[in-house]
Scaffold this motif. Structure first.
Motif, PDB file in Angstrom:
ATOM      1  N   MET A  28       0.723  -1.362  -0.104  1.00  0.00           N
ATOM      2  CA  MET A  28      -0.034  -0.075  -0.028  1.00  0.00           C
ATOM      3  C   MET A  28       0.973   1.186  -0.043  1.00  0.00           C
ATOM      4  SD  MET A  28      -3.344   0.955   0.116  1.00  0.00           S
ATOM      5  CE  MET A  28      -4.265  -0.264   1.276  1.00  0.00           C
ATOM      6  N   PHE A  29       2.007   1.220   0.778  1.00  0.00           N
ATOM      7  CA  PHE A  29       2.894   2.469   0.678  1.00  0.00           C
ATOM      8  C   PHE A  29       3.572   2.688  -0.596  1.00  0.00           C
ATOM      9  CE2 PHE A  29       2.790   1.520   5.768  1.00  0.00           C
ATOM     10  CZ  PHE A  29       1.997   2.455   5.920  1.00  0.00           C
ATOM     11  N   MET A  30       3.990   1.420  -1.057  1.00  0.00           N
ATOM     12  CA  MET A  30       4.878   1.647  -2.402  1.00  0.00           C
ATOM     13  C   MET A  30       3.763   2.085  -3.464  1.00  0.00           C
ATOM     14  SD  MET A  30       8.002   0.957  -2.172  1.00  0.00           S
ATOM     15  CE  MET A  30       8.210   1.125  -3.985  1.00  0.00           C
ATOM     16  N   SER A  31       2.660   1.763  -3.391  1.00  0.00           N
ATOM     17  CA  SER A  31       1.780   2.187  -4.467  1.00  0.00           C
ATOM     18  C   SER A  31       1.427   3.734  -4.431  1.00  0.00           C
ATOM     19  CB  SER A  31       0.310   1.411  -4.146  1.00  0.00           C
ATOM     20  OG  SER A  31      -0.866   1.843  -5.043  1.00  0.00           O
ATOM     21  N   ALA A  32       1.682   4.314  -3.359  1.00  0.00           N
ATOM     22  CA  ALA A  32       1.311   5.734  -3.098  1.00  0.00           C
ATOM     23  C   ALA A  32       2.059   6.550  -4.016  1.00  0.00           C
ATOM     24  CB  ALA A  32       1.206   6.216  -1.806  1.00  0.00           C
ATOM     25  N   GLY A  33       1.522   7.380  -4.934  1.00  0.00           N
ATOM     26  CA  GLY A  33       2.289   8.092  -5.867  1.00  0.00           C
ATOM     27  C   GLY A  33       2.802   7.636  -7.104  1.00  0.00           C
ATOM     28  N   ARG A  34       2.725   6.225  -7.020  1.00  0.00           N
ATOM     29  CA  ARG A  34       3.511   5.493  -8.137  1.00  0.00           C
ATOM     30  C   ARG A  34       2.365   5.051  -9.219  1.00  0.00           C
ATOM     31  NH1 ARG A  34       6.073  -0.442  -6.470  1.00  0.00           N
ATOM     32  NH2 ARG A  34       3.788  -0.594  -6.594  1.00  0.00           N
ATOM     33  N   ASP A  35       1.314   4.044  -8.606  1.00  0.00           N
ATOM     34  CA  ASP A  35       0.735   3.322  -9.520  1.00  0.00           C
ATOM     35  C   ASP A  35      -0.478   4.224 -10.295  1.00  0.00           C
ATOM     36  OD1 ASP A  35       2.255   1.239  -8.594  1.00  0.00           O
ATOM     37  OD2 ASP A  35       0.767   0.430  -7.078  1.00  0.00           O
ATOM     38  N   TRP A  36      -1.055   5.135  -9.551  1.00  0.00           N
ATOM     39  CA  TRP A  36      -1.963   6.167 -10.268  1.00  0.00           C
ATOM     40  C   TRP A  36      -1.529   6.396 -11.587  1.00  0.00           C
ATOM     41  CZ3 TRP A  36      -7.077   6.380  -9.589  1.00  0.00           C
ATOM     42  CH2 TRP A  36      -7.628   7.409 -10.144  1.00  0.00           C
ATOM     43  N   LYS A  37      -0.374   7.115 -11.614  1.00  0.00           N
ATOM     44  CA  LYS A  37       0.373   7.625 -12.917  1.00  0.00           C
ATOM     45  C   LYS A  37       0.333   6.532 -13.972  1.00  0.00           C
ATOM     46  CE  LYS A  37       2.985  11.141 -13.049  1.00  0.00           C
ATOM     47  NZ  LYS A  37       2.108  11.988 -13.470  1.00  0.00           N
ATOM     48  N   LEU A  38       0.761   5.276 -13.462  1.00  0.00           N
ATOM     49  CA  LEU A  38       0.864   4.027 -14.376  1.00  0.00           C
ATOM     50  C   LEU A  38      -0.302   3.835 -15.098  1.00  0.00           C
ATOM     51  CD1 LEU A  38       2.603   1.846 -15.152  1.00  0.00           C
ATOM     52  CD2 LEU A  38       1.650   0.509 -13.462  1.00  0.00           C
ATOM     53  N   ILE A  39      -1.484   4.034 -14.110  1.00  0.00           N
ATOM     54  CA  ILE A  39      -2.596   3.520 -14.737  1.00  0.00           C
ATOM     55  C   ILE A  39      -3.249   4.912 -15.630  1.00  0.00           C
ATOM     56  CG2 ILE A  39      -5.114   3.603 -14.227  1.00  0.00           C
ATOM     57  CD1 ILE A  39      -3.455   0.923 -13.703  1.00  0.00           C
ATOM     58  N   VAL A  40      -3.044   6.056 -15.316  1.00  0.00           N
ATOM     59  CA  VAL A  40      -3.529   7.410 -15.995  1.00  0.00           C
ATOM     60  C   VAL A  40      -2.567   7.722 -17.110  1.00  0.00           C
ATOM     61  CG1 VAL A  40      -3.869   9.658 -15.929  1.00  0.00           C
ATOM     62  CG2 VAL A  40      -4.807   8.001 -14.281  1.00  0.00           C
ATOM     63  N   ASP A  41      -1.074   7.789 -17.111  1.00  0.00           N
ATOM     64  CA  ASP A  41      -0.301   8.097 -17.888  1.00  0.00           C
ATOM     65  C   ASP A  41       0.484   7.100 -18.789  1.00  0.00           C
ATOM     66  OD1 ASP A  41      -1.051  10.661 -17.168  1.00  0.00           O
ATOM     67  OD2 ASP A  41       0.501  10.819 -15.689  1.00  0.00           O
ATOM     68  N   GLY A  42       0.401   5.759 -18.157  1.00  0.00           N
ATOM     69  CA  GLY A  42       1.335   4.708 -18.627  1.00  0.00           C
ATOM     70  C   GLY A  42       2.557   4.528 -18.413  1.00  0.00           C
ATOM     71  N   GLN A  43       2.991   5.579 -17.382  1.00  0.00           N
ATOM     72  CA  GLN A  43       4.325   5.456 -16.759  1.00  0.00           C
ATOM     73  C   GLN A  43       4.007   5.685 -15.270  1.00  0.00           C
ATOM     74  OE1 GLN A  43       7.252   4.925 -18.309  1.00  0.00           O
ATOM     75  NE2 GLN A  43       6.338   4.815 -20.310  1.00  0.00           N
ATOM     76  N   PRO A  44       5.056   4.753 -14.501  1.00  0.00           N
ATOM     77  CA  PRO A  44       4.898   5.003 -12.938  1.00  0.00           C
ATOM     78  C   PRO A  44       5.200   6.141 -12.601  1.00  0.00           C
ATOM     79  CG  PRO A  44       6.517   3.500 -13.829  1.00  0.00           C
ATOM     80  CD  PRO A  44       6.062   3.583 -14.942  1.00  0.00           C
ATOM     81  N   GLY A  45       4.730   6.554 -11.613  1.00  0.00           N
ATOM     82  CA  GLY A  45       5.187   7.785 -10.938  1.00  0.00           C
ATOM     83  C   GLY A  45       6.290   7.482  -9.744  1.00  0.00           C
ATOM     84  N   THR A  46       6.692   8.649  -9.083  1.00  0.00           N
ATOM     85  CA  THR A  46       7.608   8.469  -8.183  1.00  0.00           C
ATOM     86  C   THR A  46       7.198   7.937  -6.898  1.00  0.00           C
ATOM     87  OG1 THR A  46       8.959  10.118  -9.261  1.00  0.00           O
ATOM     88  CG2 THR A  46       9.453   9.685  -7.050  1.00  0.00           C
ATOM     89  N   PRO A  47       7.402   7.183  -6.279  1.00  0.00           N
ATOM     90  CA  PRO A  47       7.135   6.795  -4.989  1.00  0.00           C
ATOM     91  C   PRO A  47       7.148   8.053  -3.757  1.00  0.00           C
ATOM     92  CG  PRO A  47       8.211   5.011  -5.736  1.00  0.00           C
ATOM     93  CD  PRO A  47       8.343   6.101  -6.575  1.00  0.00           C
ATOM     94  N   VAL A  48       6.217   8.384  -3.177  1.00  0.00           N
ATOM     95  CA  VAL A  48       6.192   9.364  -2.181  1.00  0.00           C
ATOM     96  C   VAL A  48       6.419   8.633  -0.751  1.00  0.00           C
ATOM     97  CG1 VAL A  48       4.737  10.881  -3.306  1.00  0.00           C
ATOM     98  CG2 VAL A  48       3.438   9.146  -1.891  1.00  0.00           C
ATOM     99  N   ILE A  49       6.422   7.305  -0.467  1.00  0.00           N
ATOM    100  CA  ILE A  49       6.805   6.640   0.678  1.00  0.00           C
ATOM    101  C   ILE A  49       7.641   5.593   0.337  1.00  0.00           C
ATOM    102  CG2 ILE A  49       5.589   5.273   2.604  1.00  0.00           C
ATOM    103  CD1 ILE A  49       3.029   6.972   2.513  1.00  0.00           C
ATOM    104  N   LEU A  50       8.533   5.344   1.261  1.00  0.00           N
ATOM    105  CA  LEU A  50       9.614   4.460   1.033  1.00  0.00           C
ATOM    106  C   LEU A  50       9.530   3.424   2.518  1.00  0.00           C
ATOM    107  CD1 LEU A  50      12.666   6.299  -0.426  1.00  0.00           C
ATOM    108  CD2 LEU A  50      10.936   4.817  -1.561  1.00  0.00           C
TER     109      LEU A  50
END
Length: 343
Positions: A28-50
């Motif tokens: 869940m933490f790794m998904s934040a900031g990363r996966d939404w952009k993958l769905i919307v833009d086709g490219q993963p975003g930068t994770p905001v939580i490590l």
């Protein structure tokens, strides 16, 4: 916290935790900031939580559900994290923790003193109580452990009904209730560490349904386990089959053969509940089963479990369960029907 850099979350894993919660939080933490952009833009975003998984020594071990956990770092890594998350402890309610988790408790105390945020899921809140961090504070834990926490840690203000509680200085003590309410905890932390929008994106991606009704509707008979007092245990056995009878408390008093005042005091000490509260609990749990599994009118269910006044039954049900009987049937009857159809 420096919001220009990803927030760092340490997930404290122990042999008494289950891998599903440890790695569920991690995902869940790794998904934040990363996966939404993958769905919307086709490219993963930068994770905001490590996130990273930490354990006492950083060595691999087998978790309570027989899954191997491979930690990323030892306990010392918690001091460089912004948040320390404690998943559940798979220990029986009331089981002694003396001598166990001493290193983990010392780590939590040091981290809190250093200004870090501590978050627990399910029964993990017991470690905060053991550490003395909840004294004078509101708290919650899995519904099966709430009574144990109330008795063992009398300075803690246990909020049984609530699925999520934030307390302590700066609201740096965050506790989720039982079962999958760790999802609520993870989303809350995502919102707090990043933004509400990112938390909402994460919830949409993972189909997370917030536990807004709390955890009372899920509570079962954890509070009614058999007392060690033989006389009270005999009354418990009797009332399990006769809870719907008129004047059940008076009948138990007569069965006990002792004075009413003495019986009530002894029953309260043995079970943590008054005799009348115990009867109400049995009746309401039976009513839940009937609401889930059948189509009897609420009035008929009230009568069958021992209430002549359906209005009183409905008010009592709502007060204890946080849903009306009709709402409970709609939510859990539908669930039971769907599961039975797919068997």
């Amino acid at each position: 916290m420096n919001r220009q850099q990803p927030a760092r979350v340490a997930i404290l894993a122990m042999p008494e935790t289950s891998a599903s919660v440890v790695y569920g939080m991690y995902d869940m933490f790794m998904s934040a900031g990363r996966d939404w952009k993958l769905i919307v833009d086709g490219q993963p975003g930068t994770p905001v939580i490590l996130p990273q998984v930490v354990s006492r020594h950083g060595d691999c071990f087998v978790a309570a559900n027989n899954v191997k956990i491979t930690p990323d770092a030892p306990l010392a890594a918690c001091m460089s994290a912004d948040v320390i998350c404690v998943p559940e402890l798979m220990v029986a309610p009331g089981e002694s923790l003396d001598g166990r988790f001493q290193e983990e408790i010392a780590c939590l105390q040091s981290c809190y003193a250093a200004g870090k945020l501590l978050a627990t899921a399910c029964s993990g809140a017991i470690l905060l109580a053991e550490a003395g961090l909840l004294n004078g504070q509101e708290a919650t834990t899995h519904w099966a452990y709430c009574d144990v926490m109330t008795r063992r840690y009398p300075l803690v203000k246990v909020r049984t009904q609530r699925a999520l509680v934030a307390s302590g200085e700066g609201q740096r003590l965050i506790m989720a209730g039982g079962g999958t309410s760790w999802l609520d905890l993870a989303l809350y932390l995502v919102a707090r560490l990043t933004s509400i929008e990112i938390a909402m994106q994460t919830a949409r991606l993972n189909l997370v349904d917030w536990h807004d009704i709390g955890q009372q509707p899920f509570a079962r008979l954890a509070r009614t386990r058999q007392a060690e007092d033989a006389l009270i245990a005999r009354c418990q056995t009797w009332i399990a089959d006769h809870y719907a009878e008129p004047a059940p408390v008076a009948a138990m008093v007569q069965l006990s053969g002792i004075a009413e005042r003495s019986f009530k005091r002894r029953f309260q000490h043995a079970t943590g509940m008054s005799p009348l509260e115990y009867v109400h609990t049995l009746r309401l749990e039976e009513a839940k089963q009937m609401l889930e599994s059948g189509a009897l009118p609420v009035e008929a269910i009230a009568n069958q479990v021992g209430y002549e006044d359906p209005g009183f039954f409905s008010r009592l049900f709502r007060r204890h369960v946080c849903l009306t009987p009709a709402q409970y049937r709609k939510r859990f009857g539908t669930m039971r029907s769907a599961l039975e159809m797919r068997r």
